[in-house]
Motif scaffolding. Sequence first.
Motif, PDB file in Angstrom:
ATOM      1  N   LEU A 479       0.839  -1.208   0.000  1.00  0.00           N
ATOM      2  CA  LEU A 479       0.000   0.000   0.000  1.00  0.00           C
ATOM      3  C   LEU A 479       0.873   1.257   0.000  1.00  0.00           C
ATOM      4  CD1 LEU A 479      -2.817  -0.860   2.568  1.00  0.00           C
ATOM      5  CD2 LEU A 479      -2.898  -1.027   0.075  1.00  0.00           C
ATOM      6  N   THR A 480       0.420   2.281  -0.720  1.00  0.00           N
ATOM      7  CA  THR A 480       1.128   3.561  -0.753  1.00  0.00           C
ATOM      8  C   THR A 480       0.792   4.370   0.507  1.00  0.00           C
ATOM      9  OG1 THR A 480      -0.677   4.737  -1.852  1.00  0.00           O
ATOM     10  CG2 THR A 480       0.922   3.583  -3.266  1.00  0.00           C
ATOM     11  N   PRO A 481       1.610   5.393   0.833  1.00  0.00           N
ATOM     12  CA  PRO A 481       1.288   6.245   2.005  1.00  0.00           C
ATOM     13  C   PRO A 481      -0.104   6.865   1.912  1.00  0.00           C
ATOM     14  CG  PRO A 481       3.543   6.643   1.294  1.00  0.00           C
ATOM     15  CD  PRO A 481       2.933   5.737   0.265  1.00  0.00           C
ATOM     16  N   THR A 482      -0.501   7.261   0.694  1.00  0.00           N
ATOM     17  CA  THR A 482      -1.839   7.847   0.514  1.00  0.00           C
ATOM     18  C   THR A 482      -2.922   6.830   0.835  1.00  0.00           C
ATOM     19  OG1 THR A 482      -1.014   9.332  -1.210  1.00  0.00           O
ATOM     20  CG2 THR A 482      -3.394   8.972  -1.125  1.00  0.00           C
ATOM     21  N   GLU A 483      -2.712   5.578   0.405  1.00  0.00           N
ATOM     22  CA  GLU A 483      -3.694   4.532   0.676  1.00  0.00           C
ATOM     23  C   GLU A 483      -3.732   4.183   2.163  1.00  0.00           C
ATOM     24  OE1 GLU A 483      -2.162   1.716  -2.082  1.00  0.00           O
ATOM     25  OE2 GLU A 483      -3.583   2.246  -3.675  1.00  0.00           O
ATOM     26  N   GLU A 484      -2.592   4.311   2.848  1.00  0.00           N
ATOM     27  CA  GLU A 484      -2.576   4.072   4.289  1.00  0.00           C
ATOM     28  C   GLU A 484      -3.397   5.144   5.012  1.00  0.00           C
ATOM     29  OE1 GLU A 484       1.821   1.932   4.712  1.00  0.00           O
ATOM     30  OE2 GLU A 484       1.501   3.958   5.483  1.00  0.00           O
ATOM     31  N   LYS A 485      -3.247   6.406   4.578  1.00  0.00           N
ATOM     32  CA  LYS A 485      -4.030   7.484   5.189  1.00  0.00           C
ATOM     33  C   LYS A 485      -5.520   7.278   4.936  1.00  0.00           C
ATOM     34  CE  LYS A 485      -0.324  10.934   4.703  1.00  0.00           C
ATOM     35  NZ  LYS A 485       0.126  12.143   3.990  1.00  0.00           N
ATOM     36  N   LEU A 486      -5.870   6.874   3.689  1.00  0.00           N
ATOM     37  CA  LEU A 486      -7.278   6.605   3.373  1.00  0.00           C
ATOM     38  C   LEU A 486      -7.804   5.485   4.253  1.00  0.00           C
ATOM     39  CD1 LEU A 486      -9.798   6.976   1.615  1.00  0.00           C
ATOM     40  CD2 LEU A 486      -8.785   5.418  -0.062  1.00  0.00           C
ATOM     41  N   SER A 495     -17.375   8.982   5.821  1.00  0.00           N
ATOM     42  CA  SER A 495     -17.964   8.765   4.502  1.00  0.00           C
ATOM     43  C   SER A 495     -17.062   9.358   3.420  1.00  0.00           C
ATOM     44  CB  SER A 495     -19.346   9.412   4.435  1.00  0.00           C
ATOM     45  OG  SER A 495     -19.234  10.818   4.525  1.00  0.00           O
ATOM     46  N   SER A 496     -17.354   9.012   2.153  1.00  0.00           N
ATOM     47  CA  SER A 496     -16.575   9.556   1.038  1.00  0.00           C
ATOM     48  C   SER A 496     -16.680  11.071   0.987  1.00  0.00           C
ATOM     49  CB  SER A 496     -17.065   8.938  -0.283  1.00  0.00           C
ATOM     50  OG  SER A 496     -16.827   7.557  -0.298  1.00  0.00           O
ATOM     51  N   LYS A 497     -17.869  11.604   1.283  1.00  0.00           N
ATOM     52  CA  LYS A 497     -18.079  13.053   1.256  1.00  0.00           C
ATOM     53  C   LYS A 497     -17.216  13.741   2.316  1.00  0.00           C
ATOM     54  CE  LYS A 497     -21.729  16.549   1.610  1.00  0.00           C
ATOM     55  NZ  LYS A 497     -23.170  16.773   1.843  1.00  0.00           N
ATOM     56  N   GLU A 498     -17.176  13.154   3.533  1.00  0.00           N
ATOM     57  CA  GLU A 498     -16.371  13.755   4.608  1.00  0.00           C
ATOM     58  C   GLU A 498     -14.889  13.699   4.272  1.00  0.00           C
ATOM     59  OE1 GLU A 498     -17.833  11.231   7.661  1.00  0.00           O
ATOM     60  OE2 GLU A 498     -19.279  12.680   8.405  1.00  0.00           O
ATOM     61  N   ILE A 499     -14.438  12.558   3.700  1.00  0.00           N
ATOM     62  CA  ILE A 499     -13.025  12.424   3.344  1.00  0.00           C
ATOM     63  C   ILE A 499     -12.663  13.412   2.238  1.00  0.00           C
ATOM     64  CG2 ILE A 499     -11.305  10.849   2.358  1.00  0.00           C
ATOM     65  CD1 ILE A 499     -12.808   8.557   3.708  1.00  0.00           C
ATOM     66  N   GLU A 501     -14.047  16.366   1.639  1.00  0.00           N
ATOM     67  CA  GLU A 501     -13.952  17.713   2.212  1.00  0.00           C
ATOM     68  C   GLU A 501     -12.657  17.871   3.008  1.00  0.00           C
ATOM     69  OE1 GLU A 501     -18.772  18.433   2.823  1.00  0.00           O
ATOM     70  OE2 GLU A 501     -17.485  17.986   4.511  1.00  0.00           O
ATOM     71  N   LEU A 502     -12.244  16.822   3.700  1.00  0.00           N
ATOM     72  CA  LEU A 502     -11.052  16.880   4.534  1.00  0.00           C
ATOM     73  C   LEU A 502      -9.775  16.943   3.718  1.00  0.00           C
ATOM     74  CD1 LEU A 502      -9.939  16.720   7.444  1.00  0.00           C
ATOM     75  CD2 LEU A 502      -9.954  14.246   7.202  1.00  0.00           C
ATOM     76  N   THR A 503      -9.718  16.174   2.617  1.00  0.00           N
ATOM     77  CA  THR A 503      -8.487  16.066   1.820  1.00  0.00           C
ATOM     78  C   THR A 503      -8.498  16.950   0.585  1.00  0.00           C
ATOM     79  OG1 THR A 503      -9.427  14.174   0.608  1.00  0.00           O
ATOM     80  CG2 THR A 503      -8.119  13.692   2.597  1.00  0.00           C
ATOM     81  N   GLN A 504      -9.562  17.803   0.456  1.00  0.00           N
ATOM     82  CA  GLN A 504      -9.656  18.728  -0.685  1.00  0.00           C
ATOM     83  C   GLN A 504      -9.674  17.980  -2.018  1.00  0.00           C
ATOM     84  OE1 GLN A 504     -10.164  22.042  -0.218  1.00  0.00           O
ATOM     85  NE2 GLN A 504     -10.233  21.524   1.952  1.00  0.00           N
ATOM     86  N   GLN A 505     -10.381  16.885  -2.087  1.00  0.00           N
ATOM     87  CA  GLN A 505     -10.572  16.143  -3.322  1.00  0.00           C
ATOM     88  C   GLN A 505     -12.058  16.141  -3.674  1.00  0.00           C
ATOM     89  OE1 GLN A 505      -8.262  12.326  -3.653  1.00  0.00           O
ATOM     90  NE2 GLN A 505      -8.055  12.604  -1.433  1.00  0.00           N
ATOM     91  N   SER A 506     -12.342  15.660  -4.878  1.00  0.00           N
ATOM     92  CA  SER A 506     -13.739  15.470  -5.243  1.00  0.00           C
ATOM     93  C   SER A 506     -14.217  14.137  -4.668  1.00  0.00           C
ATOM     94  CB  SER A 506     -13.901  15.450  -6.776  1.00  0.00           C
ATOM     95  OG  SER A 506     -13.264  14.312  -7.329  1.00  0.00           O
ATOM     96  N   GLU A 511     -14.042   8.051  -4.220  1.00  0.00           N
ATOM     97  CA  GLU A 511     -14.687   6.782  -4.556  1.00  0.00           C
ATOM     98  C   GLU A 511     -13.758   5.909  -5.404  1.00  0.00           C
ATOM     99  OE1 GLU A 511     -17.340   5.521  -3.503  1.00  0.00           O
ATOM    100  OE2 GLU A 511     -18.354   7.196  -2.521  1.00  0.00           O
ATOM    101  N   VAL A 512     -13.045   6.528  -6.341  1.00  0.00           N
ATOM    102  CA  VAL A 512     -12.092   5.779  -7.166  1.00  0.00           C
ATOM    103  C   VAL A 512     -10.976   5.200  -6.298  1.00  0.00           C
ATOM    104  CG1 VAL A 512     -10.351   5.970  -8.992  1.00  0.00           C
ATOM    105  CG2 VAL A 512     -12.583   7.063  -9.280  1.00  0.00           C
ATOM    106  N   ALA A 513     -10.480   6.023  -5.366  1.00  0.00           N
ATOM    107  CA  ALA A 513      -9.417   5.564  -4.470  1.00  0.00           C
ATOM    108  C   ALA A 513      -9.890   4.409  -3.587  1.00  0.00           C
ATOM    109  CB  ALA A 513      -8.934   6.724  -3.601  1.00  0.00           C
ATOM    110  N   ARG A 514     -11.145   4.480  -3.139  1.00  0.00           N
ATOM    111  CA  ARG A 514     -11.719   3.399  -2.329  1.00  0.00           C
ATOM    112  C   ARG A 514     -11.818   2.112  -3.145  1.00  0.00           C
ATOM    113  NH1 ARG A 514     -16.428   5.399   1.720  1.00  0.00           N
ATOM    114  NH2 ARG A 514     -16.523   3.159   1.974  1.00  0.00           N
ATOM    115  N   SER A 515     -12.224   2.254  -4.401  1.00  0.00           N
ATOM    116  CA  SER A 515     -12.341   1.087  -5.272  1.00  0.00           C
ATOM    117  C   SER A 515     -10.975   0.419  -5.477  1.00  0.00           C
ATOM    118  CB  SER A 515     -12.949   1.510  -6.616  1.00  0.00           C
ATOM    119  OG  SER A 515     -13.049   0.408  -7.493  1.00  0.00           O
ATOM    120  N   ARG A 516      -9.948   1.233  -5.695  1.00  0.00           N
ATOM    121  CA  ARG A 516      -8.602   0.683  -5.871  1.00  0.00           C
ATOM    122  C   ARG A 516      -8.123  -0.004  -4.587  1.00  0.00           C
ATOM    123  NH1 ARG A 516      -5.988   6.010  -8.862  1.00  0.00           N
ATOM    124  NH2 ARG A 516      -6.914   5.664 -10.926  1.00  0.00           N
TER     125      ARG A 516
END
Length: 537
Positions: A479-486, A495-499, A501-506, A511-516
């Motif tokens: 796992l990458t550092p980003t995936e560890e944080k996720l 939730s995806s919406k809260e994450i 807003e927190l990480t300044q992503q759409s 959702e794509v990151a969760r799928s991966r």
Amino acid sequence: MNKIIYLASIILFSFSLNAQNTDHFRFLTQQLQETSNDSVKTEMLIELSKLTRSQNLSESLSYARQAQKTAESTESPELMAIAHNNLGIIFYHIGEYDQALEHFLDSKRIYETNRNYNALIGQINNICGVLLQLEEYDKAWDLYQELFEKQNALLAKGDSSNLSQLHVFYNSMGIISEKRGELKKAQSYFEMAIENATKYDYKNRLASIYNSMAENYFEQKQTDNALQCLRLAIEFSEYFDDMIELSKAKQQLSKYFLDQNSYKEALANATESLSAATKAGSNVLKGDSYHLLYQIEEQKGNYLNALNHYKNYTSYQDSIFNEKTIKEITRLEMTHQFEKQEEQFKIQNSRIKFIYGIIILGLLLGLVIFVLYYLLNKSRDKGAYLTKQTLEKDLELRERELVMKELYLVEKNETLKKVTKQLSEVQLKADAVSNEIIAESISLLKSSLNKSVWEEFETRYQQVHEGFYEKLREQFSFLTPTEEKLSALLRLGMSSKEIAELTQQSVKSVEVARSRLRKKLNLTNTNVNLSTFLAQL
């Protein structure tokens, strides 16, 4: 929906309540000067506090504190409970949730002692209101189930006195359902709330319900219905001079116009929201209004104005959700749970002592010694059990305290970075005078940045969820550092919406990151919940 709105519109102008309230206020203030009875004074002060609550929280708080002082001199538990409840509601609207919870719990203890179950239902609802502000939706939902069980028990005994208050409960349950994504369910609760409030002539509560309903309609993309509800919310709040609900309605309208890129209308409504919130004295609504003004000015490209509004917003946020407040709320909850369990054990011990007292009369001296020895050991076991329960509750509350603080730091840090970047872009095009001001602002913001927020978050996260990262890296070293944080954020149940807003992503990117991540964890094409899987590591 149209039928309900039409009915409400007819009711709205059917009588002149403002004049009645003014006359009643003058009458009470005059009578207050003439009476020497502390019980009557307390009742009058509480009524004056209620009359001024929706227009001026500072004035309302002054009457409420006088009411509490005179209630103490009466030594009336009922008046003390009402005074505490009134103070709790005012502090709730101001945004001082720790003090609100303290007064609600004090009132609840009195009603429990006096077995006043009708009033106890109202206190459970007030405590649920604090939980909603702290986004403890599941805990609030469980309390509402307890509330309805108590209501049904009263109805079974032929007591229907609380039926007129069901609109408050329905509105709150609608809010919880909306926050949990159950939009249709929420809508049915809001409609029941309007029906109940209209039936029992609580027209002054309709503005709050229409505000809640409008937010739910916006979530369902039913814009026309949402705007129709907001118009009614504004009419009711202006008619009853309810600055709190007026501020909320203007905020929603401003957000709508901002989404439409209608900056002029958005700015006008946000300014009116701030004015109403200031008049009411609500720190929560003032903070929300400043955040809205910051967003509008940012999108318009007025970064200096945006920065000033953002500073005002953070000052109110820090005053409401600071570490001291969180710790105090944690302490109150833990103390209340401890006292409740201790009281239950006292009742149980009293029954046991009574039963054994009868037995002792007919037993020999040897049996008496045996029973006393048995009771001593059982008391020790219960003391150990109570200590264990208290420690477990303390650990749970410490976890929430740490996580809430760190997530707020991360969100604040990310927002400061964004504003700094945008100001740097504007600096290239600014004239010499503006360039100097912007450079000073950038320097100030950079000095406020906490570059080690994620490192501190991971450290504190390990304190609460010991060994999580080690277990994750041991089983899934790829796992990458980003995936560890996720993974860490998902383990918290975000939730995806809260994450996003927190990480300044759409939301889509999350959702794509969760799928991966599911694919890497070999969870694709399975019914295993990702958050549940991570929580079990």
